[in-house]
Design a protein around this motif. Structure first.
Motif, PDB file in Angstrom:
ATOM      1  N   ARG A 244      65.723  91.461  35.351  1.00  0.00           N
ATOM      2  CA  ARG A 244      64.379  91.573  35.927  1.00  0.00           C
ATOM      3  C   ARG A 244      63.479  90.561  35.224  1.00  0.00           C
ATOM      4  N   ILE A 245      62.870  89.695  36.010  1.00  0.00           N
ATOM      5  CA  ILE A 245      62.016  88.637  35.466  1.00  0.00           C
ATOM      6  C   ILE A 245      60.581  88.900  35.909  1.00  0.00           C
ATOM      7  N   ARG A 246      59.740  89.226  34.950  1.00  0.00           N
ATOM      8  CA  ARG A 246      58.311  89.367  35.268  1.00  0.00           C
ATOM      9  C   ARG A 246      57.631  88.054  34.913  1.00  0.00           C
ATOM     10  N   LEU A 247      57.001  87.453  35.897  1.00  0.00           N
ATOM     11  CA  LEU A 247      56.375  86.150  35.712  1.00  0.00           C
ATOM     12  C   LEU A 247      54.858  86.249  35.812  1.00  0.00           C
ATOM     13  N   LEU A 248      54.198  85.535  34.918  1.00  0.00           N
ATOM     14  CA  LEU A 248      52.755  85.310  35.047  1.00  0.00           C
ATOM     15  C   LEU A 248      52.527  83.818  34.914  1.00  0.00           C
ATOM     16  N   ASN A 249      51.841  83.220  35.863  1.00  0.00           N
ATOM     17  CA  ASN A 249      51.372  81.863  35.657  1.00  0.00           C
ATOM     18  C   ASN A 249      50.060  81.936  34.885  1.00  0.00           C
ATOM     19  N   GLY A 250      50.167  81.773  33.575  1.00  0.00           N
ATOM     20  CA  GLY A 250      48.997  81.826  32.701  1.00  0.00           C
ATOM     21  C   GLY A 250      48.477  80.439  32.373  1.00  0.00           C
ATOM     22  N   SER A 251      48.902  79.450  33.168  1.00  0.00           N
ATOM     23  CA  SER A 251      48.471  78.067  32.956  1.00  0.00           C
ATOM     24  C   SER A 251      47.034  77.888  33.416  1.00  0.00           C
ATOM     25  N   ASN A 252      46.370  76.878  32.860  1.00  0.00           N
ATOM     26  CA  ASN A 252      45.008  76.582  33.300  1.00  0.00           C
ATOM     27  C   ASN A 252      44.984  76.061  34.726  1.00  0.00           C
ATOM     28  N   ALA A 253      45.929  75.165  35.078  1.00  0.00           N
ATOM     29  CA  ALA A 253      45.788  74.453  36.359  1.00  0.00           C
ATOM     30  C   ALA A 253      47.105  74.116  37.048  1.00  0.00           C
ATOM     31  N   ARG A 254      48.241  74.414  36.436  1.00  0.00           N
ATOM     32  CA  ARG A 254      49.503  73.967  37.025  1.00  0.00           C
ATOM     33  C   ARG A 254      50.021  74.948  38.069  1.00  0.00           C
ATOM     34  N   ILE A 255      50.433  74.408  39.203  1.00  0.00           N
ATOM     35  CA  ILE A 255      51.080  75.201  40.248  1.00  0.00           C
ATOM     36  C   ILE A 255      52.576  74.932  40.157  1.00  0.00           C
ATOM     37  N   TYR A 256      53.362  75.984  39.981  1.00  0.00           N
ATOM     38  CA  TYR A 256      54.811  75.843  39.835  1.00  0.00           C
ATOM     39  C   TYR A 256      55.509  76.094  41.163  1.00  0.00           C
ATOM     40  N   LYS A 257      56.594  75.338  41.361  1.00  0.00           N
ATOM     41  CA  LYS A 257      57.500  75.578  42.490  1.00  0.00           C
ATOM     42  C   LYS A 257      58.841  75.936  41.870  1.00  0.00           C
ATOM     43  N   LEU A 258      59.089  77.223  41.722  1.00  0.00           N
ATOM     44  CA  LEU A 258      60.148  77.713  40.841  1.00  0.00           C
ATOM     45  C   LEU A 258      61.446  77.976  41.579  1.00  0.00           C
ATOM     46  N   ALA A 259      62.542  77.612  40.934  1.00  0.00           N
ATOM     47  CA  ALA A 259      63.870  77.897  41.490  1.00  0.00           C
ATOM     48  C   ALA A 259      64.886  77.955  40.359  1.00  0.00           C
ATOM     49  N   TRP A 260      65.963  78.709  40.609  1.00  0.00           N
ATOM     50  CA  TRP A 260      67.056  78.830  39.642  1.00  0.00           C
ATOM     51  C   TRP A 260      68.166  77.860  40.014  1.00  0.00           C
ATOM     52  N   SER A 261      68.864  77.392  39.003  1.00  0.00           N
ATOM     53  CA  SER A 261      70.020  76.537  39.254  1.00  0.00           C
ATOM     54  C   SER A 261      71.218  77.396  39.660  1.00  0.00           C
ATOM     55  N   ARG A 262      72.344  76.779  39.931  1.00  0.00           N
ATOM     56  CA  ARG A 262      73.595  77.451  40.315  1.00  0.00           C
ATOM     57  C   ARG A 262      73.417  78.305  41.567  1.00  0.00           C
ATOM     58  N   ASP A 263      72.432  77.937  42.357  1.00  0.00           N
ATOM     59  CA  ASP A 263      72.234  78.618  43.628  1.00  0.00           C
ATOM     60  C   ASP A 263      71.932  80.111  43.459  1.00  0.00           C
ATOM     61  N   VAL A 264      71.379  80.477  42.316  1.00  0.00           N
ATOM     62  CA  VAL A 264      71.008  81.882  42.095  1.00  0.00           C
ATOM     63  C   VAL A 264      69.771  82.195  42.932  1.00  0.00           C
ATOM     64  N   LYS A 265      69.883  83.181  43.801  1.00  0.00           N
ATOM     65  CA  LYS A 265      68.774  83.552  44.678  1.00  0.00           C
ATOM     66  C   LYS A 265      67.910  84.598  43.991  1.00  0.00           C
ATOM     67  N   MET A 266      66.625  84.515  44.221  1.00  0.00           N
ATOM     68  CA  MET A 266      65.771  85.541  43.648  1.00  0.00           C
ATOM     69  C   MET A 266      65.385  86.584  44.698  1.00  0.00           C
ATOM     70  N   THR A 267      65.346  87.814  44.229  1.00  0.00           N
ATOM     71  CA  THR A 267      64.870  88.911  45.065  1.00  0.00           C
ATOM     72  C   THR A 267      63.503  89.310  44.543  1.00  0.00           C
ATOM     73  N   LEU A 268      62.498  89.002  45.331  1.00  0.00           N
ATOM     74  CA  LEU A 268      61.128  89.286  44.929  1.00  0.00           C
ATOM     75  C   LEU A 268      60.847  90.770  45.173  1.00  0.00           C
ATOM     76  N   ILE A 269      60.453  91.481  44.119  1.00  0.00           N
ATOM     77  CA  ILE A 269      60.176  92.915  44.290  1.00  0.00           C
ATOM     78  C   ILE A 269      58.713  93.267  44.025  1.00  0.00           C
ATOM     79  N   GLY A 270      57.958  92.333  43.424  1.00  0.00           N
ATOM     80  CA  GLY A 270      56.562  92.653  43.132  1.00  0.00           C
ATOM     81  C   GLY A 270      55.697  91.420  43.088  1.00  0.00           C
ATOM     82  N   GLY A 271      54.400  91.632  43.290  1.00  0.00           N
ATOM     83  CA  GLY A 271      53.421  90.548  43.220  1.00  0.00           C
ATOM     84  C   GLY A 271      52.310  90.905  42.241  1.00  0.00           C
ATOM     85  N   ASP A 272      51.107  90.429  42.519  1.00  0.00           N
ATOM     86  CA  ASP A 272      49.990  90.670  41.603  1.00  0.00           C
ATOM     87  C   ASP A 272      49.723  92.163  41.412  1.00  0.00           C
ATOM     88  N   GLY A 273      49.761  92.894  42.506  1.00  0.00           N
ATOM     89  CA  GLY A 273      49.347  94.294  42.472  1.00  0.00           C
ATOM     90  C   GLY A 273      50.505  95.271  42.499  1.00  0.00           C
TER      91      GLY A 273
END
Ligand SMILES: [Cu+2]
Length: 517
Positions: A244-273
């Motif tokens: 389980r990966i909980r992510l926060l973009n705590g950067s001042n200004a950077r927008i990330y386009k995130l992906a895993w290598s080895r074709d690992v797919k992510m299952t998004l289960i939660g957002g901000d709220g």
């Protein structure tokens, strides 16, 4: 566009000390230097902001500003210190808890803490007019009414948020509840708390922040390496199982386009709220400043000793912002980037975030349920709700929201809303007459909102990874887009904020009040 004007605008940040002090002692409600007797907290803690040091790189320690916490009352698991990190302690709360936080400002300038994503009373929201002077304290009292999810806390003083967050003042606030417990999500070593922050570090291991560089402030300040919860591009040993990966973009200004290598797919289960209603599977994830994502990955079929990289993929810089070079009154080739530091990695640069390395140990298995959570009635589409259009444009030396820039205590008529009422707010990201335009992550304080609709804009590499599902408190509005959100406003009356979460834009005044009455 005159360089002189811009410098004057940006030099305002140096004056934030004086203004913050004035607001703290103004006639505004409510001054909170004493605990209320009628409030019996389940959890009480102190949180101190002060200069300190962190061992981020080998060699000299890095001077930072940081939060440290002390538990006064409540479960021993409430505060979790991240070893070696400059970040503040992870604050773990449960829905329904009453919380008192004694904030001690031991910085040399005014500050105040905002509990990002939480629906709290006005006095506990960290509005910049409530900033306390150096050496002063502020008492927060609120009940956790939010759903289980990944929230965070950071300073919110007028014109100094970008500098204070950059120096290290931020932390995660994780809310749990029975609904989430019921899912039995991967936990312990299989749960990773990842706060993504890009930084520039000089040869002496010290943080570089050029708050006086007009170009970098106009674009938002970018680093050239990514820290994950205070560690530069870490490699983390994991079991061959679900994570389980909980992510926060705590950067001042950077927008990330995130992906895993080895074709690992992510299952998004939660957002901000908090949890989504249903899991969403997607190969890439766009995460803008202030946004959170909760995702699961399955590494159970990956051989021991494998590296799985988590990267921010390259995308065209213009997809995050088109800051018209000619429009800035400069010749071709003398655009904003041309004048920025060459040590900066532009928005859209390919960057390694972190690496997971599988060890020779079988991890937890998990079956992702089709149904994750139930939403309350305010999720439903409201017909006939008032639609308010909020144009976003760069004019008169500032990023304007609804034609206006920030005024400390001011609220326009259309910014006054009834407690508990529902409105549609439409953020319209317009180019100015000179073609200047940027992607803006728009944050609303108070209640979480629902993204109803996106329209307009052009081809944009960030669009594929947008995660608009579920309750949000930050929505990324791409250049040329109109994004409509449905917001049911807090039942707490008072003055709250909506603003761009590119912290330099916020500090430049891309922020407005709304009054809940
Ligand atoms: Cu912005």
């Amino acid at each position: 566009m005159h360089r002189r004007d811009l410098l004057r605008l940006l030099s305002l940040s140096a004056m934030a000390g004086a203004t913050g002090r004035a607001y703290a002692t103004s006639a505004f409600p409510p001054d909170r230097q004493t605990a209320s007797t009628g409030f019996v907290p389940d959890v009480e803690l102190s949180l101190t902001a002060a200069p300190g040091e962190a061992q981020i790189l080998t060699g000299a320690p890095t001077r930072v500003w940081r939060f440290t916490g002390q538990l006064i009352k409540g479960p021993a698991t409430t505060l979790q210190v991240l070893p070696g990190s400059y970040l503040g302690p992870v604050i773990r709360l449960r829905r329904g808890q009453k919380v008192r936080v004694r904030f001690n400002n031991r910085l040399a300038e005014p500050s105040i803490v905002h509990w990002h994503g939480l629906d709290v009373p006005e006095a506990a929201d960290g509005h910049p007019r409530l900033a306390v002077a150096a050496g002063r304290d502020y008492i927060y009292e609120f009940e956790v009414t939010n759903r289980a999810g990944t929230y965070w806390y950071h300073p919110h003083p007028h014109m100094r948020t970008s500098a204070q967050v950059y120096q290290g003042l931020a932390g995660l606030l994780i809310v749990g509840d029975a609904e989430e417990d019921h899912l039995g999500l991967p936990s312990g070593e299989a749960e990773h708390l990842c706060v993504l922050q890009d930084r520039q570090v000089d040869a002496g291991n010290q943080l570089v922040f050029r708050g006086d560089n007009m170009m970098e402030m106009m674009n938002g300040f970018l680093g050239n390496r990514v820290m994950v919860s205070g560690r530069p591009q870490p490699t983390i040993d994991v079991d061959a199982g679900w994570q389980r990966i909980r992510l926060l973009n705590g950067s001042n200004a950077r927008i990330y386009k995130l992906a895993w290598s080895r074709d690992v797919k992510m299952t998004l289960i939660g957002g901000d709220g908090g949890l989504l209603q249903q899991p969403v599977r997607q190969p890439v994830l766009t995460l803008a400043p202030g946004q959170r994502a909760d995702l699961l990955i399955d590494l159970s079929s990956i051989a021991a000793g494998s590296d799985i990289h988590f990267d921010s993929q390259a995308y065209p810089e213009a997809d995050a912002g088109i800051v018209g070079m000619m429009g800035m009154g400069m010749g071709r080739g003398m655009g904003m980037r041309g004048m920025a530091s060459t040590t900066t990695a532009a928005n859209g640069a390919s960057l390694r975030v972190m690496t997971l390395r599988t060890r020779n140990r079988t991890g937890v298995s998990y079956h992702v349920p089709d149904r994750l959570s139930a939403f309350d009635a305010t999720w439903a589409a409201v017909t006939g709700a008032r639609i308010r259009q909020v144009p976003i444009v760069f004019q008169r030396m500032a990023w304007l929201l609804g034609g206006r820039t920030f005024e400390m205590g001011q609220v326009a008529p259309e910014e006054t809303v009834a407690a508990g009422s529902t409105q549609m707010w439409e953020f319209m990201n317009l180019a100015n007459g000179m073609g200047m335009q940027a992607a803006h992550p728009i944050h609303m304080h108070g209640r979480q909102f629902r993204v109803v609709q996106r329209s307009g804009g052009t081809t944009n590499a960030l669009r594929a990874g947008l995660a608009d599902q579920g309750w949000r408190d930050v929505v990324l509005v791409l250049p040329g887009e109109t994004v409509r959100v449905q917001a049911t406003f807090s039942r707490h009356p008072g003055l709250y904020l909506y603003h761009c979460h590119i912290l330099e834009h916020e500090d430049m005044g891309m922020m407005r009040n709304f009054r809940v009455s």
